[in-house]
Design an enzyme around this catalytic site. Sequence first.
Site, PDB file in Angstrom:
ATOM      1  N   HIS A  89      48.484  29.541  40.150  1.00 47.93           N
ATOM      2  CA  HIS A  89      48.715  30.733  40.999  1.00 47.93           C
ATOM      3  C   HIS A  89      48.827  30.341  42.471  1.00 47.93           C
ATOM      4  CE1 HIS A  89      46.325  33.199  37.800  1.00 47.93           C
ATOM      5  NE2 HIS A  89      47.622  33.328  37.577  1.00 47.93           N
ATOM      6  N   ASP A  95      44.157  44.399  28.131  1.00 53.28           N
ATOM      7  CA  ASP A  95      44.666  45.137  29.282  1.00 53.28           C
ATOM      8  C   ASP A  95      43.520  45.910  29.935  1.00 53.28           C
ATOM      9  OD1 ASP A  95      45.808  47.217  30.930  1.00 53.28           O
ATOM     10  OD2 ASP A  95      47.731  46.773  29.967  1.00 53.28           O
ATOM     11  N   MET A  96      43.283  45.607  31.205  1.00 54.94           N
ATOM     12  CA  MET A  96      42.144  46.211  31.910  1.00 54.94           C
ATOM     13  C   MET A  96      42.186  47.740  31.882  1.00 54.94           C
ATOM     14  SD  MET A  96      39.351  45.804  33.334  1.00 54.94           S
ATOM     15  CE  MET A  96      38.911  44.239  34.024  1.00 54.94           C
ATOM     16  N   ARG A  97      43.390  48.319  31.936  1.00 56.11           N
ATOM     17  CA  ARG A  97      43.475  49.788  31.922  1.00 56.11           C
ATOM     18  C   ARG A  97      42.852  50.352  30.657  1.00 56.11           C
ATOM     19  NH1 ARG A  97      49.643  49.358  33.589  1.00 56.11           N
ATOM     20  NH2 ARG A  97      49.272  47.573  32.263  1.00 56.11           N
ATOM     21  N   ARG A 141      41.890  34.795  27.795  1.00 55.15           N
ATOM     22  CA  ARG A 141      41.343  33.430  27.934  1.00 55.15           C
ATOM     23  C   ARG A 141      39.859  33.489  28.258  1.00 55.15           C
ATOM     24  NH1 ARG A 141      45.736  31.593  32.257  1.00 55.15           N
ATOM     25  NH2 ARG A 141      47.353  32.852  31.274  1.00 55.15           N
ATOM     26  N   GLU A 157      45.000  44.478  42.473  1.00 55.36           N
ATOM     27  CA  GLU A 157      45.654  45.461  43.346  1.00 55.36           C
ATOM     28  C   GLU A 157      45.405  46.892  42.894  1.00 55.36           C
ATOM     29  OE1 GLU A 157      49.879  44.517  43.675  1.00 55.36           O
ATOM     30  OE2 GLU A 157      49.351  42.406  43.889  1.00 55.36           O
ATOM     31  N   ASN A 158      45.235  47.071  41.575  1.00 58.41           N
ATOM     32  CA  ASN A 158      45.258  48.438  41.031  1.00 58.41           C
ATOM     33  C   ASN A 158      43.925  49.013  40.590  1.00 58.41           C
ATOM     34  OD1 ASN A 158      48.139  48.969  41.162  1.00 58.41           O
ATOM     35  ND2 ASN A 158      48.306  47.277  39.714  1.00 58.41           N
ATOM     36  N   HIS A 185      43.130  36.302  42.638  1.00 56.93           N
ATOM     37  CA  HIS A 185      44.356  36.722  41.942  1.00 56.93           C
ATOM     38  C   HIS A 185      43.925  37.158  40.548  1.00 56.93           C
ATOM     39  CE1 HIS A 185      48.725  36.290  40.793  1.00 56.93           C
ATOM     40  NE2 HIS A 185      48.118  36.333  39.614  1.00 56.93           N
ATOM     41  N   GLY A 196      47.939  42.292  39.296  1.00 53.05           N
ATOM     42  CA  GLY A 196      47.869  43.547  38.531  1.00 53.05           C
ATOM     43  C   GLY A 196      46.520  44.256  38.569  1.00 53.05           C
ATOM     44  N   GLY A 244      45.099  39.046  37.427  1.00 53.27           N
ATOM     45  CA  GLY A 244      46.139  39.672  36.606  1.00 53.27           C
ATOM     46  C   GLY A 244      45.810  39.384  35.151  1.00 53.27           C
TER      47      GLY A 244
END
Length: 405
Positions: free
Chosen positions: A180, A283-285, A241, A334-335, A208, A331, A210
């Site tokens: 990254h 997926d974190m969401r 991972r 930032e969100n 970072h 991802g 994501g």
Amino acid sequence: MNILVINAGSSSVKYQLYDMKTEFVLAKGRVERIGMDSSILTHEVDHQPEVREVSEILDHTTAIKKVLDMLTHRKFGVLRNIADIQAVGHRVVHGGETFSRSVLVDAQVKLEIRKLFDLAPLHNPAHMMGIAAVEANLPEVPQAVVFDTAFHQSMPASSFLYAIPTVLYRKHQIRRYGFHGTSHDYVSKKSAEFLGRPIETLKLITCHIGNGASCAAILHGKSFDTSMGMTPLEGLMMGTRSGDLDPAIVPFTINKEDLTLNEVNSMLNKHSGLLAISGVSSDMREVVDAMNEGNANAKLAFEMYAYRIRKYIGAYAAAMDGVDAIVFTAGVGENSAALRTEVCKSLSFLGVHLDETRNAGRSPEPRRITTEQSRVDVLVVPTNEELLIARDTYELVKGLEANTR
Ligand code: ADP
């Protein structure tokens, strides 16, 4: 000057076309399922509906040809002629110890990237296919390569060596490289700009976060340490991972579960992290949604994920004898306001005081999410690896033109 940025994977090619005068993205898209049946090209031009084309694309050379056809398409294109592409910049994952900066592609550079296939068997061969495909379609156009590892080549030996017999480093270059790098480089420069201070005076910790995730300690503009290692498996807990673990777990699991080395490798890379602990998703969401619905495993996964980031922040503040700003990007970084809150909640010993209203806000621009009283700034800085690849390519090609004048 128009620059085409390419990120070639084993069965995909992502692209963005930049007008370097304005740094505006003229068009972007991706080809997926190369070499499988029904390959898909998705193409997007500002403010226009996405175009999707399904066809048979058997190799990268055909994929690049299709991209060029689309860029010059009568209806969906943005260029009159492919001669309007003046340079191509490629993302390359592994530059080993050979590359500490971006370079123009020549026979020697290609040879060196090939020598690094062992260190990045899933990535570098695919990048080489991308380079060859551009060469076949645009033989006269200069190409540059921008490495994920290059920014971290400034790490001192005390950061990059593993405490194992040094013969393994000398013989096989077994060491920490970090990844990254393009993103850590980009957001650290953006942060210095935002703070209005020269980067040479700053101690930054960039996170970072994501699908893949890494933290970096950036001392006076140079990478001093980073959490990923010889491969992108080390460090933080990620989507799928494991991140850091006791290496003795590998032989132990092989014996107990009667697994092969490849199976354990696959378990650590593809079936661990958020996915394994939450049992819900990588997926974190989806993990946050499940947590909010009362799923205890999702809550544990979320807390572990944040705890690992917090530990690295503490370690890097110690490594640099202080920190001026902590920067979240990519991802999740930032969100997800919830993740940032969880990470920062016990960093008050460093003088971090989050402003929850600012943290909950959104912006495509860099922003501060701490209170005016906070001794350490916490920033959210959207990353843009493609733009940095385009900028590096532009500088290299400008240099080439100046030399031939
Ligand atoms: P990559 O590492 O593949 O480049 P990204 O940086 O695009 O990935 O990050 C992708 C991840 O970002 C997704 O898997 C998702 O978990 C996370 N993400 C995106 N939007 C949100 C959001 N609003 N809240 C939490 N996580 C998000």
